[in-house]
Write an enzyme that holds these catalytic residues in place. Structure first.
Site, PDB file in Angstrom:
ATOM      1  CE1 TYR A  62       2.246   2.468   4.798  1.00  0.00           C
ATOM      2  CE2 TYR A  62       0.226   1.425   5.549  1.00  0.00           C
ATOM      3  CZ  TYR A  62       1.607   1.424   5.437  1.00  0.00           C
ATOM      4  OH  TYR A  62       2.346   0.393   5.965  1.00  0.00           O
ATOM      5  CB  CYS A  63       1.616   4.586  -1.151  1.00  0.00           C
ATOM      6  SG  CYS A  63       1.008   6.244  -1.589  1.00  0.00           S
TER       7      CYS A  63
END
Length: 287
Positions: free
Chosen positions: A244-245
């Site tokens: 994720y980011c």
């Protein structure tokens, strides 16, 4: 139909001739002084000024995202993506090569999108337009010729997309959930944040996507080095993993690298911190 390599050099691409669909996915993000929200700038004008001959501009901000989505870059529906892919000239059998002049993650986002919707014949140009020019290949200006009539058939692959409930369960159970943002943002220490709250998903580890790219050249690190970095955080050689980011862009870079070095199918949390931090019932960790 034969598979294609995930990563191509400029000379590799030049050798393919006209039998390929080349996409420029260059995009830039800026944040205001208060950090919320960030502004998205597709590099269409820069594309018109200079691009690989025959390339078309892939607008990630609008054409390849859900315009009704709550967050920027929300995954579009299969039907909407098929319309966008067709407009770009991508047929079911096309070999697509994607590049970006603003960081490799924009190209790997398109790579991931195509594979999410069942199109496996997609490669990333290592080093982007800079590598193309340094190899002595020509560029062109203006719009490319419009594509002919093609058919793109979406085949959604849900295993490549992670949702909030799965990420929460994995993080709680000690599963492999990896943040691709910079360390300061991961720790919740960045002065400017475009997210509702600062911090990370509890239980996640950190592998900044930028560390997988040679800053001097814009090319990915050699495969042995990539494999070592990815193995340390569990993205290769283990069970199901999720990256994720902030909004599902940077997260595609370690997912791409994992596929490149080992064929691992790493899922991407599309909503990432934009979605996670917007829900006050979901915890964040700092420090």
């Amino acid at each position: 139909m034969p598979s294609v390599p995930p990563l191509l050099s400029a000379d590799d691409l030049a050798a393919l001739g006209d039998d390929v669909v080349v996409l420029d996915a260059s995009t830039h993000l800026t944040t205001s002084s208060d950090g919320i929200p960030y502004a998205v700038h597709p590099h269409r004008e820069e594309f018109l000024a200079e691009h690989i001959p025959g390339a078309r501009f892939a607008d990630l901000a609008s054409e390849l995202s859900d315009p009704e989505g709550r967050f920027a870059f929300t995954l579009p529906s299969p039907e909407a993506f098929a319309v966008a892919a067709t407009a770009l000239g991508i047929a079911d059998g096309s070999h697509v090569v994607v590049y970006s002049n603003t960081g490799a993650a924009w190209a790997t986002r398109v790579w991931w999108l195509l594979r999410v919707f069942g199109h496996e014949r997609v490669s990333v140009l290592d080093g982007g337009l800079r590598a193309w020019r340094e190899a002595g290949h020509p560029v062109e200006v203006g719009e490319s010729a419009p594509p002919g009539a093609v058919t793109f058939t979406p085949r959604f692959r849900p295993e490549l997309v992670a949702r909030t409930d799965e990420v929460s369960a994995m993080a709680t159970a000690g599963g492999t959930v990896v943040c691709a943002l910079d360390p300061a943002t991961f720790r919740g220490e960045s002065e400017v944040s475009p997210y509702s709250r600062r911090g990370r998903i509890p239980g996640s580890s950190n592998l900044p996507g930028s560390t997988l790219v040679d800053r001097a050249t814009g090319r990915l690190l050699d495969r042995d080095t990539l494999a070592e970095e990815l193995r340390e955080c569990g993205l290769v050689g283990g069970e199901r993993a999720v990256t994720y980011c902030g909004g599902g862009i940077a997260a595609t870079l370690p997912a791409f690298a994992a596929y490149l070095v080992s064929g691992a199918e790493v899922a991407v949390y599309d909503g990432s911190l934009s979605e996670w931090t917007a829900d006050p019932d979901l915890p964040v960790a700092v420090g």
